[in-house]
Design a protein around this motif. Structure first.
Motif, short mmCIF file in Angstrom:
data_model
loop_
_atom_site.label_atom_id
_atom_site.label_comp_id
_atom_site.label_asym_id
_atom_site.label_seq_id
_atom_site.Cartn_x
_atom_site.Cartn_y
_atom_site.Cartn_z
N GLU A 14 1.11 -0.92 0.05
CA GLU A 14 0.04 -0.47 0.18
C GLU A 14 1.10 1.41 0.26
O GLU A 14 0.85 2.12 -0.31
CB GLU A 14 -0.54 -0.15 1.08
N ARG A 15 2.37 1.21 0.69
CA ARG A 15 2.58 2.28 1.08
C ARG A 15 3.33 2.62 -0.54
O ARG A 15 3.69 3.88 -1.15
CB ARG A 15 3.62 2.21 2.31
N HIS A 16 4.20 1.26 -0.94
CA HIS A 16 4.19 1.64 -2.96
C HIS A 16 3.94 2.09 -3.80
O HIS A 16 4.25 3.10 -4.36
CB HIS A 16 5.05 0.40 -2.42
N LEU A 17 2.14 1.72 -3.77
CA LEU A 17 1.37 1.99 -4.09
C LEU A 17 0.83 3.47 -4.51
O LEU A 17 1.18 4.28 -5.31
CB LEU A 17 -0.30 0.79 -4.23
N GLY A 21 0.58 6.36 -7.00
CA GLY A 21 0.23 7.04 -6.80
C GLY A 21 0.77 8.60 -7.80
O GLY A 21 -0.46 9.08 -8.47
N ARG A 22 0.58 9.04 -6.13
CA ARG A 22 0.91 10.44 -5.58
C ARG A 22 1.85 10.81 -6.89
O ARG A 22 1.52 12.08 -7.96
CB ARG A 22 1.53 10.53 -4.94
N VAL A 74 -4.81 2.94 -7.42
CA VAL A 74 -4.83 3.88 -5.96
C VAL A 74 -5.58 4.97 -6.47
O VAL A 74 -5.51 5.14 -7.59
CB VAL A 74 -3.45 4.42 -6.90
N HIS A 75 -6.73 5.19 -5.96
CA HIS A 75 -7.36 6.34 -5.90
C HIS A 75 -8.07 7.18 -5.13
O HIS A 75 -7.04 7.61 -3.57
CB HIS A 75 -8.47 5.42 -5.31
N LEU A 76 -6.83 8.62 -5.76
CA LEU A 76 -7.08 9.71 -5.77
C LEU A 76 -7.91 11.03 -5.60
O LEU A 76 -8.42 10.88 -6.82
CB LEU A 76 -5.52 10.17 -6.59
N VAL A 77 -7.89 11.50 -4.83
CA VAL A 77 -8.82 12.75 -4.31
C VAL A 77 -7.85 14.09 -4.35
O VAL A 77 -7.75 14.09 -3.12
CB VAL A 77 -10.07 13.15 -3.59
N TRP A 78 -8.15 14.79 -4.84
CA TRP A 78 -7.11 16.12 -5.20
C TRP A 78 -8.12 17.59 -5.57
O TRP A 78 -8.84 17.51 -6.03
CB TRP A 78 -5.65 15.75 -6.02
N ALA A 79 -7.18 18.33 -5.28
CA ALA A 79 -7.72 19.85 -5.38
C ALA A 79 -6.25 20.57 -6.43
O ALA A 79 -5.66 20.20 -6.48
CB ALA A 79 -7.55 20.32 -4.32
N ARG A 91 -11.69 16.66 -6.92
CA ARG A 91 -10.90 16.14 -8.20
C ARG A 91 -10.57 14.41 -7.73
O ARG A 91 -10.34 14.15 -6.57
CB ARG A 91 -10.07 16.01 -9.07
N ILE A 92 -10.83 13.24 -8.88
CA ILE A 92 -10.90 12.01 -8.34
C ILE A 92 -9.83 11.23 -9.98
O ILE A 92 -9.94 11.28 -10.85
CB ILE A 92 -11.80 11.38 -8.62
N THR A 93 -8.87 11.31 -9.40
CA THR A 93 -8.35 10.23 -10.54
C THR A 93 -7.69 8.89 -10.24
O THR A 93 -7.31 8.17 -8.65
CB THR A 93 -6.53 11.21 -10.97
N ASP A 94 -7.67 7.53 -10.99
CA ASP A 94 -6.89 6.54 -10.39
C ASP A 94 -6.21 5.97 -11.45
O ASP A 94 -6.10 6.04 -12.44
CB ASP A 94 -8.80 5.51 -10.90
N TRP A 95 -5.02 5.22 -10.26
CA TRP A 95 -4.46 4.77 -11.24
C TRP A 95 -4.29 3.38 -11.41
O TRP A 95 -4.40 2.35 -9.76
CB TRP A 95 -3.21 5.36 -10.49
#
Length: 115
Positions: A14-17, A21-22, A74-79, A91-95
């Motif tokens: 999880e830490r690596h992913l 993703g970030r 990896v599900h990211l919520v960002w601004a 904003r939502i991005t998935d890798w």
């Protein structure tokens, strides 16, 4: 997000992913690091103006979870504030990543290029 989608990966995966993703999101949004990832962003024949400046972009939340048998997302919520000055959060991005094993038995995560 943690309560809605409980952890299902080993902590080190999880830490690596999450770090991967970030990094990919930052490269995609700001342009920084895109040239190091032609496997994801393709060959950049011209310099593209980034949609977001580094100081105008931040990850608000991120989780990494299983996606199928040998996959993870990896599900990211960002601004961010775009070039026009409009700030939008949520904003939502998935890798998506696939776990592969090398001939030496080393397991790695490989990002799947966006479609």
């Amino acid at each position: 997000m943690e309560a809605a989608w409980p952890a299902d990966l080993p902590a080190h995966d999880e830490r690596h992913l999450l770090a991967a993703g970030r990094s990919l999101l930052r490269a995609d949004a700001t342009g920084i690091g895109r040239t190091r990832r032609p496997d994801v962003f393709g060959p950049l024949k011209q310099v593209l103006a980034p949609a977001f400046a580094v100081g105008r972009f931040r990850v608000q939340a991120a989780i990494a979870r299983r996606d199928g048998i040998n996959g993870a997302v990896v599900h990211l919520v960002w601004a961010g504030r775009d070039r026009g000055g409009t700030f939008t959060d949520g904003r939502i991005t998935d890798w998506h990543f696939t776990r592969t094993t090398t001939s030496k038995g080393v397991s790695t995560w490989t990002v799947r290029p966006p479609v």
